[in-house]
Design a protein around this motif. Structure first.
Motif, PDB file in Angstrom:
ATOM      1  N   LEU A 112       3.151  -5.237   0.954  1.00 20.94           N
ATOM      2  CA  LEU A 112       1.863  -4.847   0.394  1.00 20.94           C
ATOM      3  C   LEU A 112       1.300  -3.614   1.098  1.00 20.94           C
ATOM      4  O   LEU A 112       0.719  -2.732   0.459  1.00 20.94           O
ATOM      5  N   SER A 113       1.507  -3.533   2.397  1.00 23.35           N
ATOM      6  CA  SER A 113       0.947  -2.392   3.137  1.00 23.35           C
ATOM      7  C   SER A 113       1.630  -1.077   2.771  1.00 23.35           C
ATOM      8  O   SER A 113       1.059  -0.005   2.989  1.00 23.35           O
ATOM      9  N   ASP A 116      -0.762   0.041   0.089  1.00 23.72           N
ATOM     10  CA  ASP A 116      -2.192  -0.038   0.346  1.00 23.72           C
ATOM     11  C   ASP A 116      -2.826   1.336   0.564  1.00 23.72           C
ATOM     12  O   ASP A 116      -3.877   1.649  -0.006  1.00 23.72           O
ATOM     13  N   TYR A 119      -2.908   3.289  -2.702  1.00 23.22           N
ATOM     14  CA  TYR A 119      -3.921   2.733  -3.599  1.00 23.22           C
ATOM     15  C   TYR A 119      -5.313   3.220  -3.195  1.00 23.22           C
ATOM     16  O   TYR A 119      -6.119   3.589  -4.051  1.00 23.22           O
ATOM     17  N   THR A 120      -5.592   3.255  -1.915  1.00 28.68           N
ATOM     18  CA  THR A 120      -6.883   3.736  -1.432  1.00 28.68           C
ATOM     19  C   THR A 120      -7.088   5.203  -1.796  1.00 28.68           C
ATOM     20  O   THR A 120      -8.173   5.593  -2.255  1.00 28.68           O
ATOM     21  N   GLN A 145      -1.366  -8.228  -4.865  1.00 30.64           N
ATOM     22  CA  GLN A 145      -2.187  -8.892  -3.865  1.00 30.64           C
ATOM     23  C   GLN A 145      -2.275 -10.393  -4.133  1.00 30.64           C
ATOM     24  O   GLN A 145      -2.346 -11.182  -3.209  1.00 30.64           O
TER      25      GLN A 145
END
Length: 147
Positions: A112-113, A116, A119-120, A145
């Motif tokens: 997921l990281s 991340d 995505y931000t 998520q």
């Protein structure tokens, strides 16, 4: 009388040709710049810079196409991470000295990281909000998520 002089029509045609050359050069510069940015976050930052520079609709439409390509690439990466997660969910690739349960959690969190940060960047991008909508990439990322 402006319309009766023959030079007005010629000047107008020259102006249109000059604008077309300008648009073509802009597209070439954008294509070359995006070719040099293999990562989504870099492409999004570049799109933000160009978004602040454009003034003509044709250029804006061209950048909108690039924003859609960034969004598609991000969704593709989300799908790839989901496939990797589903494929290795039962037996994730852990080293011999990692504990089983906490190692699985760390492995899932690392997947997921990967996305991340991108995505931000995408959700905070003014250009992506303007061109691809405020929810660019949200569905794909949020589905990861919840998994």
């Amino acid at each position: 009388d402006v319309t009766s002089s023959g030079s007005f029509g010629a000047d107008c045609d020259d102006f249109k040709k000059t604008l077309q050359k300008h648009d073509d050069r802009f597209k070439d510069a954008v294509n070359n710049a995006f070719r040099m940015t293999p990562r989504i976050n870099e492409a999004t930052n570049l799109l933000d810079v160009l978004y602040r520079l454009v003034s003509r609709d044709t250029m804006s439409h061209y950048l909108q196409k690039k924003a859609v390509l960034i969004q598609v690439e991000f969704e593709s990466q989300c799908d790839h991470v989901r496939e990797e997660f589903e494929m290795n969910r039962r037996c994730p690739p852990l080293s011999m000295d990692e504990p089983t349960l906490s190692g699985r959690a760390v492995w899932a969190k690392s997947l997921l990281s990967r996305l991340d940060y991108e995505y931000t960047i995408i959700t905070n991008s003014d250009a992506m909000k303007a061109y691809a909508g405020s929810d660019a990439g949200s569905e794909s990322f949020k589905s990861l998520q919840s998994a």
